[in-house]
Write an enzyme that holds these catalytic residues in place. Structure first.
Site, PDB file in Angstrom:
ATOM      1  N   THR A 148     -12.037 -11.790  -6.758  1.00  0.00           N
ATOM      2  CA  THR A 148     -13.421 -11.807  -6.283  1.00  0.00           C
ATOM      3  C   THR A 148     -13.760 -13.182  -5.710  1.00  0.00           C
ATOM      4  O   THR A 148     -13.149 -14.186  -6.082  1.00  0.00           O
ATOM      5  CB  THR A 148     -14.416 -11.464  -7.419  1.00  0.00           C
ATOM      6  OG1 THR A 148     -15.732 -11.409  -6.881  1.00  0.00           O
ATOM      7  CG2 THR A 148     -14.383 -12.467  -8.559  1.00  0.00           C
ATOM      8  N   HIS A 149     -14.753 -13.196  -4.799  1.00  0.00           N
ATOM      9  CA  HIS A 149     -15.299 -14.474  -4.310  1.00  0.00           C
ATOM     10  C   HIS A 149     -16.700 -14.664  -4.850  1.00  0.00           C
ATOM     11  O   HIS A 149     -17.428 -15.545  -4.384  1.00  0.00           O
ATOM     12  CB  HIS A 149     -15.355 -14.488  -2.778  1.00  0.00           C
ATOM     13  CG  HIS A 149     -14.119 -13.935  -2.158  1.00  0.00           C
ATOM     14  ND1 HIS A 149     -13.993 -12.618  -1.794  1.00  0.00           N
ATOM     15  CD2 HIS A 149     -12.931 -14.523  -1.877  1.00  0.00           C
ATOM     16  CE1 HIS A 149     -12.785 -12.411  -1.304  1.00  0.00           C
ATOM     17  NE2 HIS A 149     -12.120 -13.545  -1.342  1.00  0.00           N
ATOM     18  N   ARG A 196      -4.949  -6.019 -11.314  1.00  0.00           N
ATOM     19  CA  ARG A 196      -5.829  -6.837 -10.466  1.00  0.00           C
ATOM     20  C   ARG A 196      -7.166  -6.094 -10.431  1.00  0.00           C
ATOM     21  O   ARG A 196      -7.210  -4.915 -10.107  1.00  0.00           O
ATOM     22  CB  ARG A 196      -5.292  -6.952  -9.045  1.00  0.00           C
ATOM     23  CG  ARG A 196      -6.292  -7.648  -8.101  1.00  0.00           C
ATOM     24  CD  ARG A 196      -6.010  -7.360  -6.623  1.00  0.00           C
ATOM     25  NE  ARG A 196      -4.771  -7.943  -6.168  1.00  0.00           N
ATOM     26  CZ  ARG A 196      -4.076  -7.459  -5.138  1.00  0.00           C
ATOM     27  NH1 ARG A 196      -4.494  -6.383  -4.495  1.00  0.00           N
ATOM     28  NH2 ARG A 196      -2.957  -8.035  -4.770  1.00  0.00           N
ATOM     29  N   LYS A 230       0.867  -1.189   0.000  1.00  0.00           N
ATOM     30  CA  LYS A 230       0.000   0.000   0.000  1.00  0.00           C
ATOM     31  C   LYS A 230       0.896   1.229   0.000  1.00  0.00           C
ATOM     32  O   LYS A 230       1.742   1.371   0.889  1.00  0.00           O
ATOM     33  CB  LYS A 230      -0.892   0.010   1.244  1.00  0.00           C
ATOM     34  CG  LYS A 230      -2.019  -0.980   1.167  1.00  0.00           C
ATOM     35  CD  LYS A 230      -3.040  -0.760   2.267  1.00  0.00           C
ATOM     36  CE  LYS A 230      -4.228  -1.693   2.080  1.00  0.00           C
ATOM     37  NZ  LYS A 230      -3.865  -3.085   1.761  1.00  0.00           N
ATOM     38  N   LYS A 240     -13.750  -5.364  -6.612  1.00  0.00           N
ATOM     39  CA  LYS A 240     -14.939  -4.499  -6.558  1.00  0.00           C
ATOM     40  C   LYS A 240     -14.643  -3.206  -5.796  1.00  0.00           C
ATOM     41  O   LYS A 240     -15.185  -2.157  -6.110  1.00  0.00           O
ATOM     42  CB  LYS A 240     -16.100  -5.253  -5.898  1.00  0.00           C
ATOM     43  CG  LYS A 240     -16.633  -6.388  -6.766  1.00  0.00           C
ATOM     44  CD  LYS A 240     -17.909  -6.986  -6.202  1.00  0.00           C
ATOM     45  CE  LYS A 240     -18.318  -8.226  -6.978  1.00  0.00           C
ATOM     46  NZ  LYS A 240     -19.507  -8.894  -6.413  1.00  0.00           N
ATOM     47  N   GLY A 241     -13.793  -3.281  -4.782  1.00  0.00           N
ATOM     48  CA  GLY A 241     -13.478  -2.083  -3.984  1.00  0.00           C
ATOM     49  C   GLY A 241     -13.992  -2.260  -2.563  1.00  0.00           C
ATOM     50  O   GLY A 241     -15.161  -2.591  -2.367  1.00  0.00           O
ATOM     51  N   ARG A 294     -12.693  -4.421   7.981  1.00  0.00           N
ATOM     52  CA  ARG A 294     -13.227  -4.325   6.603  1.00  0.00           C
ATOM     53  C   ARG A 294     -13.785  -5.666   6.131  1.00  0.00           C
ATOM     54  O   ARG A 294     -14.802  -5.734   5.459  1.00  0.00           O
ATOM     55  CB  ARG A 294     -12.148  -3.818   5.639  1.00  0.00           C
ATOM     56  CG  ARG A 294     -11.940  -2.317   5.694  1.00  0.00           C
ATOM     57  CD  ARG A 294     -11.347  -1.800   4.394  1.00  0.00           C
ATOM     58  NE  ARG A 294     -10.048  -2.383   4.125  1.00  0.00           N
ATOM     59  CZ  ARG A 294      -8.905  -1.949   4.639  1.00  0.00           C
ATOM     60  NH1 ARG A 294      -8.901  -0.917   5.466  1.00  0.00           N
ATOM     61  NH2 ARG A 294      -7.773  -2.515   4.334  1.00  0.00           N
ATOM     62  N   ASP A 337      -1.584  -2.203  -4.119  1.00  0.00           N
ATOM     63  CA  ASP A 337      -3.001  -2.244  -3.725  1.00  0.00           C
ATOM     64  C   ASP A 337      -3.625  -0.880  -3.991  1.00  0.00           C
ATOM     65  O   ASP A 337      -2.934   0.139  -3.984  1.00  0.00           O
ATOM     66  CB  ASP A 337      -3.129  -2.513  -2.215  1.00  0.00           C
ATOM     67  CG  ASP A 337      -2.897  -3.981  -1.862  1.00  0.00           C
ATOM     68  OD1 ASP A 337      -2.816  -4.823  -2.761  1.00  0.00           O
ATOM     69  OD2 ASP A 337      -2.811  -4.263  -0.648  1.00  0.00           O
ATOM     70  N   MET A 338      -4.941  -0.855  -4.188  1.00  0.00           N
ATOM     71  CA  MET A 338      -5.617   0.437  -4.360  1.00  0.00           C
ATOM     72  C   MET A 338      -6.387   0.761  -3.088  1.00  0.00           C
ATOM     73  O   MET A 338      -7.112  -0.079  -2.563  1.00  0.00           O
ATOM     74  CB  MET A 338      -6.562   0.393  -5.562  1.00  0.00           C
ATOM     75  CG  MET A 338      -7.116   1.755  -5.936  1.00  0.00           C
ATOM     76  SD  MET A 338      -5.839   2.982  -6.350  1.00  0.00           S
ATOM     77  CE  MET A 338      -5.568   2.624  -8.085  1.00  0.00           C
TER      78      MET A 338
HETATM   79  C1  FAD Z   1      -7.011 -10.859  -3.834  1.00  0.00           C
HETATM   80  C2  FAD Z   1      -7.801  -9.655  -3.449  1.00  0.00           C
HETATM   81  C3  FAD Z   1      -7.183  -8.420  -3.412  1.00  0.00           C
HETATM   82  C4  FAD Z   1      -7.907  -7.280  -3.091  1.00  0.00           C
HETATM   83  N1  FAD Z   1      -7.302  -6.060  -3.151  1.00  0.00           N
HETATM   84  C5  FAD Z   1      -8.032  -4.941  -2.946  1.00  0.00           C
HETATM   85  C6  FAD Z   1      -7.484  -3.649  -3.131  1.00  0.00           C
HETATM   86  O1  FAD Z   1      -6.315  -3.464  -3.467  1.00  0.00           O
HETATM   87  N2  FAD Z   1      -8.298  -2.578  -2.917  1.00  0.00           N
HETATM   88  C7  FAD Z   1      -9.611  -2.724  -2.549  1.00  0.00           C
HETATM   89  O2  FAD Z   1     -10.311  -1.716  -2.404  1.00  0.00           O
HETATM   90  N3  FAD Z   1     -10.146  -3.942  -2.354  1.00  0.00           N
HETATM   91  C8  FAD Z   1      -9.399  -5.042  -2.544  1.00  0.00           C
HETATM   92  N4  FAD Z   1      -9.981  -6.272  -2.381  1.00  0.00           N
HETATM   93  C9  FAD Z   1     -11.314  -6.386  -1.722  1.00  0.00           C
HETATM   94  C10 FAD Z   1     -12.430  -6.303  -2.724  1.00  0.00           C
HETATM   95  O3  FAD Z   1     -12.491  -5.005  -3.254  1.00  0.00           O
HETATM   96  C11 FAD Z   1     -13.779  -6.642  -2.074  1.00  0.00           C
HETATM   97  O4  FAD Z   1     -14.018  -5.775  -0.999  1.00  0.00           O
HETATM   98  C12 FAD Z   1     -13.889  -8.076  -1.574  1.00  0.00           C
HETATM   99  O5  FAD Z   1     -13.192  -8.953  -2.391  1.00  0.00           O
HETATM  100  C13 FAD Z   1     -15.369  -8.535  -1.528  1.00  0.00           C
HETATM  101  O6  FAD Z   1     -15.923  -8.472  -2.802  1.00  0.00           O
HETATM  102  P1  FAD Z   1     -16.260  -9.747  -3.730  1.00  0.00           P
HETATM  103  O7  FAD Z   1     -15.692  -9.475  -5.070  1.00  0.00           O
HETATM  104  O8  FAD Z   1     -15.779 -10.982  -3.108  1.00  0.00           O
HETATM  105  O9  FAD Z   1     -17.811  -9.699  -3.929  1.00  0.00           O
HETATM  106  P2  FAD Z   1     -19.037  -9.565  -2.929  1.00  0.00           P
HETATM  107  O10 FAD Z   1     -20.182  -9.278  -3.822  1.00  0.00           O
HETATM  108  O11 FAD Z   1     -18.734  -8.611  -1.822  1.00  0.00           O
HETATM  109  O12 FAD Z   1     -19.154 -10.999  -2.351  1.00  0.00           O
HETATM  110  C14 FAD Z   1     -19.475 -12.120  -3.130  1.00  0.00           C
HETATM  111  C15 FAD Z   1     -19.597 -13.341  -2.226  1.00  0.00           C
HETATM  112  O13 FAD Z   1     -18.291 -13.633  -1.731  1.00  0.00           O
HETATM  113  C16 FAD Z   1     -18.334 -14.023  -0.378  1.00  0.00           C
HETATM  114  N5  FAD Z   1     -17.532 -13.093   0.427  1.00  0.00           N
HETATM  115  C17 FAD Z   1     -17.100 -11.861   0.086  1.00  0.00           C
HETATM  116  N6  FAD Z   1     -16.351 -11.303   1.061  1.00  0.00           N
HETATM  117  C18 FAD Z   1     -16.331 -12.227   2.052  1.00  0.00           C
HETATM  118  C19 FAD Z   1     -15.735 -12.256   3.329  1.00  0.00           C
HETATM  119  N7  FAD Z   1     -15.013 -11.232   3.808  1.00  0.00           N
HETATM  120  N8  FAD Z   1     -15.916 -13.369   4.075  1.00  0.00           N
HETATM  121  C20 FAD Z   1     -16.638 -14.425   3.611  1.00  0.00           C
HETATM  122  N9  FAD Z   1     -17.226 -14.445   2.415  1.00  0.00           N
HETATM  123  C21 FAD Z   1     -17.076 -13.364   1.640  1.00  0.00           C
HETATM  124  C22 FAD Z   1     -19.779 -13.983   0.042  1.00  0.00           C
HETATM  125  O14 FAD Z   1     -20.320 -15.287  -0.057  1.00  0.00           O
HETATM  126  C23 FAD Z   1     -20.443 -13.091  -0.979  1.00  0.00           C
HETATM  127  O15 FAD Z   1     -21.762 -13.436  -1.172  1.00  0.00           O
HETATM  128  C24 FAD Z   1      -9.283  -7.408  -2.750  1.00  0.00           C
HETATM  129  C25 FAD Z   1      -9.905  -8.656  -2.805  1.00  0.00           C
HETATM  130  C26 FAD Z   1      -9.192  -9.756  -3.160  1.00  0.00           C
HETATM  131  C27 FAD Z   1      -9.909 -11.055  -3.260  1.00  0.00           C
END
Ligand code: FAD
Length: 323
Positions: free
Chosen positions: A224-225, A182, A96, A185-186, A286, A130-131
């Site tokens: 993403t998850h 990378r 960061k 979503k944020g 977070r 990272d952003m």
């Molecule tokens: C490898 C990686 C690097 C990242 N780097 C950054 C970055 O540099 N800057 C930034 O702003 N964000 C970063 N993020 C965080 C990202 O922006 C999201 O806040 C986070 O990934 C949740 O969004 P989602 O895409 O999983 O979708 P969502 O729509 O939030 O979630 C989709 C599904 O995933 C599962 N899920 C999501 N989060 C969780 C959790 N914490 N625990 C359990 N299950 C969960 C749930 O089942 C949910 O229904 C990063 C995420 C990842 C995976």
């Protein structure tokens, strides 16, 4: 409401100072954070590697306000790259910029990150910026393009967030440069003026950006998850003849471990982002804000584990008087 409260709490250092010594909070954190030391972080990466999963290590810590702290964080990253290399891990690092002096002086930040990039070059490794929240987006992109990517194009990549209205333009710019992105979503709470208030727009933008990066980008990381989006990515790759070695899925340590392994078993590449270090509190808050159900989930698993471990009257340990 709960999400906003958790995000508010994530910014309260005094609360962290209070709870850091609390064993329960530390165990909650251990679900998402791989300990406080380089060794524990490398152990977590090695464990994932043994399941065919790549890693990226992030030394936790956000904005620093004095130069010595920024330089110290930079020094720890050099030590981290040395340890990753010495152990032969399939692992790179994520940084960061605010932890490396961005809020103090741009030239300090560039100097500290450049030293990390030089070390990464020596080991044929890679550094992801990272952003952070939207007030840093333009500055981070400027530093990336002007001072870092221009000198270390193979060693450094950026993160773009589909929550931001500007992101499709940033994706096009990164594609034009040939830079590694990378896509996530944020994680930050942003004003409507710069970010989509509706999740459906965030998701739709993610898919558009993802498809552009998969077809025209340079080895994107799809962070993403979201299973529906992951399914779309797999389908899109098959339809377009995009082979699994042209991109990777990325997920967070401790989140959807089942999905991480299933993807690898299906032949897709997966990298897990592993945070570690003493500054775990804002990161943990977070993650809880993203999915408040995690509070119940983690509390339940800690209680279950504690009950499982509690010695019963007949346990040899208890009979021997051990504790
Ligand atoms: C490898 C990686 C690097 C990242 N780097 C950054 C970055 O540099 N800057 C930034 O702003 N964000 C970063 N993020 C965080 C990202 O922006 C999201 O806040 C986070 O990934 C949740 O969004 P989602 O895409 O999983 O979708 P969502 O729509 O939030 O979630 C989709 C599904 O995933 C599962 N899920 C999501 N989060 C969780 C959790 N914490 N625990 C359990 N299950 C969960 C749930 O089942 C949910 O229904 C990063 C995420 C990842 C995976």
């Amino acid at each position: 409401m709960l999400r906003n409260s958790l995000l508010y709490l994530s910014r309260q250092q005094r609360i962290f100072d209070f709870i850091r010594g609390n064993g329960f909070a530390r165990r909650m954190a251990s679900r998402f954070v791989a300990g406080e030391t380089i060794q524990s972080a490398c152990d977590a990466a090695a464990e994932l590697n043994s399941h065919g999963i790549s890693a990226t290590l992030d030394l936790l810590g956000e904005s620093v306000t004095n130069e010595a702290e920024a330089r110290e964080t930079g020094r720890q990253y050099l030590e981290l790259l040395d340890a990753i290399h010495a152990r032969g891990l399939d692992c790179n690092v994520s940084v960061k910029l605010t932890a490396l002096g961005q809020d103090i002086r741009d030239d300090l930040c560039v100097e500290v990150v450049s030293a990390i990039l030089q070390r990464a070059e020596q080991y044929d490794s890679f550094v992801r910026l990272d952003m952070e929240s939207s007030e840093y987006t333009q500055r981070t992109i400027d530093t990336f393009e002007r001072d870092l990517y221009s000198r270390y194009p193979k060693r450094v990549g950026i993160v773009l967030q589909s929550a931001l209205r500007r992101t499709l333009d940033d994706v096009e710019r990164a594609i034009g440069l040939g830079a590694r992105v990378r896509l996530c979503k944020g994680a930050y709470k942003e004003p409507d003026a710069v970010a989509f208030p509706d999740k459906s727009d965030v998701d739709a933008t993610y898919v558009q950006a993802m498809q552009r990066l998969m077809t025209r980008g340079h080895y994107p990381g799809l962070a993403t998850h979201d299973e529906a989006i992951i399914d779309q990515a797999k389908r899109f790759a098959r339809e377009q003849g995009i082979t699994p070695d042209r991109f990777e899925f990325q997920m967070l340590y401790g989140v959807r471990r089942d999905l991480q392994e299933a993807l690898v078993q299906d032949g897709w590449r997966v990298r897990v982002y592993i945070p570690f270090g003493t500054q775990w509190y804002p990161y943990l808050m977070r993650r809880l804000a993203e999915r408040p159900a995690n509070i119940a989930f983690m509390t339940g698993s800690i209680v279950r584990e504690a009950m499982h471990r509690a010695p019963r009257p007949s346990d040899p340990a208890r009979r021997n008087g051990a504790h």
